[in-house]
Design a protein around this motif. Structure first.
Motif, PDB file in Angstrom:
ATOM      1  N   TYR B 122       0.854  -1.191   0.000  1.00  0.00           N
ATOM      2  CA  TYR B 122       0.000   0.000   0.000  1.00  0.00           C
ATOM      3  C   TYR B 122       0.895   1.247   0.000  1.00  0.00           C
ATOM      4  O   TYR B 122       2.117   1.157   0.182  1.00  0.00           O
ATOM      5  CB  TYR B 122      -0.927  -0.002   1.231  1.00  0.00           C
ATOM      6  CG  TYR B 122      -0.176  -0.091   2.543  1.00  0.00           C
ATOM      7  CD1 TYR B 122       0.286  -1.318   3.016  1.00  0.00           C
ATOM      8  CD2 TYR B 122       0.113   1.045   3.285  1.00  0.00           C
ATOM      9  CE1 TYR B 122       0.996  -1.406   4.204  1.00  0.00           C
ATOM     10  CE2 TYR B 122       0.827   0.966   4.480  1.00  0.00           C
ATOM     11  CZ  TYR B 122       1.265  -0.265   4.930  1.00  0.00           C
ATOM     12  OH  TYR B 122       1.978  -0.352   6.088  1.00  0.00           O
ATOM     13  N   ALA B 123       0.272   2.388  -0.187  1.00  0.00           N
ATOM     14  CA  ALA B 123       1.010   3.660  -0.114  1.00  0.00           C
ATOM     15  C   ALA B 123      -0.012   4.765   0.093  1.00  0.00           C
ATOM     16  O   ALA B 123      -1.215   4.537  -0.096  1.00  0.00           O
ATOM     17  CB  ALA B 123       1.803   3.890  -1.391  1.00  0.00           C
ATOM     18  N   PRO B 169      -4.521  -6.254   8.087  1.00  0.00           N
ATOM     19  CA  PRO B 169      -3.259  -6.966   8.319  1.00  0.00           C
ATOM     20  C   PRO B 169      -3.407  -8.466   8.570  1.00  0.00           C
ATOM     21  O   PRO B 169      -2.603  -9.260   8.080  1.00  0.00           O
ATOM     22  CB  PRO B 169      -2.683  -6.273   9.550  1.00  0.00           C
ATOM     23  CG  PRO B 169      -3.260  -4.920   9.528  1.00  0.00           C
ATOM     24  CD  PRO B 169      -4.615  -5.028   8.883  1.00  0.00           C
ATOM     25  N   ILE B 174       2.770  -9.985   5.949  1.00  0.00           N
ATOM     26  CA  ILE B 174       3.522  -8.725   6.010  1.00  0.00           C
ATOM     27  C   ILE B 174       2.823  -7.687   5.129  1.00  0.00           C
ATOM     28  O   ILE B 174       2.340  -8.012   4.041  1.00  0.00           O
ATOM     29  CB  ILE B 174       5.003  -8.954   5.588  1.00  0.00           C
ATOM     30  CG1 ILE B 174       5.836  -7.665   5.704  1.00  0.00           C
ATOM     31  CG2 ILE B 174       5.122  -9.511   4.173  1.00  0.00           C
ATOM     32  CD1 ILE B 174       7.345  -7.903   5.604  1.00  0.00           C
ATOM     33  N   CYS B 175       2.718  -6.461   5.646  1.00  0.00           N
ATOM     34  CA  CYS B 175       2.118  -5.361   4.888  1.00  0.00           C
ATOM     35  C   CYS B 175       3.167  -4.258   4.799  1.00  0.00           C
ATOM     36  O   CYS B 175       3.762  -3.883   5.814  1.00  0.00           O
ATOM     37  CB  CYS B 175       0.886  -4.810   5.610  1.00  0.00           C
ATOM     38  SG  CYS B 175      -0.343  -6.058   6.003  1.00  0.00           S
ATOM     39  N   LEU B 176       3.378  -3.735   3.601  1.00  0.00           N
ATOM     40  CA  LEU B 176       4.480  -2.800   3.384  1.00  0.00           C
ATOM     41  C   LEU B 176       4.019  -1.518   2.707  1.00  0.00           C
ATOM     42  O   LEU B 176       3.317  -1.565   1.688  1.00  0.00           O
ATOM     43  CB  LEU B 176       5.551  -3.471   2.500  1.00  0.00           C
ATOM     44  CG  LEU B 176       6.229  -4.710   3.093  1.00  0.00           C
ATOM     45  CD1 LEU B 176       6.997  -5.467   2.011  1.00  0.00           C
ATOM     46  CD2 LEU B 176       7.151  -4.324   4.236  1.00  0.00           C
ATOM     47  N   ASP B 177       4.440  -0.399   3.254  1.00  0.00           N
ATOM     48  CA  ASP B 177       4.162   0.914   2.681  1.00  0.00           C
ATOM     49  C   ASP B 177       5.244   1.232   1.647  1.00  0.00           C
ATOM     50  O   ASP B 177       6.318   1.718   1.990  1.00  0.00           O
ATOM     51  CB  ASP B 177       4.158   1.949   3.819  1.00  0.00           C
ATOM     52  CG  ASP B 177       4.050   3.371   3.304  1.00  0.00           C
ATOM     53  OD1 ASP B 177       3.939   3.571   2.082  1.00  0.00           O
ATOM     54  OD2 ASP B 177       4.066   4.287   4.142  1.00  0.00           O
ATOM     55  N   THR B 180       6.803   4.906   1.348  1.00  0.00           N
ATOM     56  CA  THR B 180       7.857   5.346   2.268  1.00  0.00           C
ATOM     57  C   THR B 180       9.105   4.466   2.152  1.00  0.00           C
ATOM     58  O   THR B 180      10.220   4.963   2.126  1.00  0.00           O
ATOM     59  CB  THR B 180       7.360   5.301   3.729  1.00  0.00           C
ATOM     60  OG1 THR B 180       6.122   5.987   3.793  1.00  0.00           O
ATOM     61  CG2 THR B 180       8.351   5.948   4.671  1.00  0.00           C
ATOM     62  N   LEU B 181       8.890   3.154   2.116  1.00  0.00           N
ATOM     63  CA  LEU B 181      10.041   2.249   2.133  1.00  0.00           C
ATOM     64  C   LEU B 181      10.736   2.194   0.771  1.00  0.00           C
ATOM     65  O   LEU B 181      11.929   1.901   0.698  1.00  0.00           O
ATOM     66  CB  LEU B 181       9.599   0.840   2.542  1.00  0.00           C
ATOM     67  CG  LEU B 181       8.883   0.719   3.895  1.00  0.00           C
ATOM     68  CD1 LEU B 181       8.427  -0.718   4.124  1.00  0.00           C
ATOM     69  CD2 LEU B 181       9.789   1.156   5.041  1.00  0.00           C
ATOM     70  N   LYS B 185      13.313  -1.674  -1.655  1.00  0.00           N
ATOM     71  CA  LYS B 185      13.406  -2.183  -0.280  1.00  0.00           C
ATOM     72  C   LYS B 185      12.286  -3.195  -0.019  1.00  0.00           C
ATOM     73  O   LYS B 185      12.522  -4.214   0.645  1.00  0.00           O
ATOM     74  CB  LYS B 185      13.307  -0.999   0.703  1.00  0.00           C
ATOM     75  CG  LYS B 185      13.591  -1.361   2.139  1.00  0.00           C
ATOM     76  CD  LYS B 185      15.075  -1.629   2.374  1.00  0.00           C
ATOM     77  CE  LYS B 185      15.304  -2.499   3.585  1.00  0.00           C
ATOM     78  NZ  LYS B 185      16.722  -2.842   3.777  1.00  0.00           N
ATOM     79  N   LEU B 189      12.849  -7.046   1.199  1.00  0.00           N
ATOM     80  CA  LEU B 189      12.253  -7.619   2.417  1.00  0.00           C
ATOM     81  C   LEU B 189      11.481  -8.902   2.084  1.00  0.00           C
ATOM     82  O   LEU B 189      11.569  -9.901   2.799  1.00  0.00           O
ATOM     83  CB  LEU B 189      11.307  -6.612   3.077  1.00  0.00           C
ATOM     84  CG  LEU B 189      11.944  -5.374   3.720  1.00  0.00           C
ATOM     85  CD1 LEU B 189      10.869  -4.405   4.193  1.00  0.00           C
ATOM     86  CD2 LEU B 189      12.834  -5.776   4.900  1.00  0.00           C
TER      87      LEU B 189
END
Lengths: 194, 194
Positions: B122-123, B169, B174-177, B180-181, B185, B189
């Motif tokens: 997501y973002a 979640p 795993i949930c990743l922004d 930002t990341l 990256k 991960l």
């Protein structure tokens, strides 16, 4: 700018242990029970009150307040005072140096103030139930009920103070299922983002 | 057992690009548009229909169906048929070998069937708006409105078929922004968890 990690976590997800592992690996302080003591000291409230009312909503008090009308003013201000002091302590800690702050809406409080990595840790009901029985022992209330009650109170507290949904991915940079990934792996992933 | 990665993603979060990076790093196939083609072939539906109706709920069709009463039976079965075929293709791909599957409720479909790592990307709105304008160009409709519409349709589709909340979640490991990341990256991960 200081690099701060905030760790929101479901009760029984091992978020506190993960925070400790990350703190050790990175060599930076972790504020969890230390945070409680600091807030208690600054606010003048008992540690137990801070522990309970600093991140858990009290539905009983809400009802009492509604029933007693304006007579409840002092109770409302007690909680508002705690929130203000808690916010102040968290902002000061983030200002002081790099650190890890566990719970207490720190992700929200620091959203514009620090170079902050926001983490949320969760796990499924079964894994969390095993964890709390191991960590805190059995009680008359089933572990599932204890978890549901705590989730509800933390979630309501978060929404009350932040107008956002507790545990919704958009409030965090990374959300990790500690039950499946394991606590060590979660700590490792967080360190790799620091 | 095959190791499968499912990647759910918000529109404009770069989930598709992250999936490609992970596929290249790990040397396993990524099913995204290839999945569309396969489902179209097996179901006999046009690719465009599969692309639109295979993971987006149609509120217009829902209204049309409600207004036309039982006359809408064939429309209902067309979508049910697509869901069945899509499910079959996803299960077969996961059976065939290690792979990455993007979107289409694969996390839910494979929940008991494979050694499966479930990821959600997501973002924030601003980052996603920039991304879709760059990737798909401008249109008469504002990027924010396009994102909100797509989010709503994907979310409704997911809930309709899985009875769960899209992007919550607990449905993922795993949930990743990605905003930002960064996409690189995020890919790194995910690879580290494989």
């Amino acid at each position: 700018m200081n690099r701060v990690i905030t760790i929101g976590r479901e009760f029984g997800s091992g978020g506190r242990s993960i925070a400790k592992m990350v703190g050790e690996k990175l060599g930076i302080p972790v504020y969890d029970s230390e945070l409680l003591a600091k807030i208690a000291e600054e606010s003048g409230f008992a540690k137990e009150y801070v522990a309970d009312c600093g991140e858990n909503f009290s539905f009983d008090r809400l009802i009492a307040r509604s029933l007693s009308g304006i007579g409840s003013y002092s109770q409302a201000t007690a909680e508002d005072h705690l929130w203000t002091m808690q916010r102040k302590v968290i902002l000061e800690l983030a200002e002081k140096g790099s650190c890890i702050i566990v719970g207490r809406c720190a992700d929200y409080i620091l959203r514009d103030k620090a170079d902050c990595l926001r983490v949320f840790i969760y796990a499924d009901m079964k894994k969390r139930a095993e964890h709390i029985v191991k960590a805190y022992g059995e009680s008359d209330v089933s572990p599932e009920k204890r978890l549901r009650d705590k989730d509800k109170r933390r979630s309501a507290f978060y929404t009350y103070h932040t107008d956002m949904t507790w545990g919704a991915p958009h409030n965090y940079h990374i959300c990790l299922d500690s039950g499946t990934l394991g606590m060590e792996k979660c700590a490792e992933l967080i360190c790799s983002l620091y």
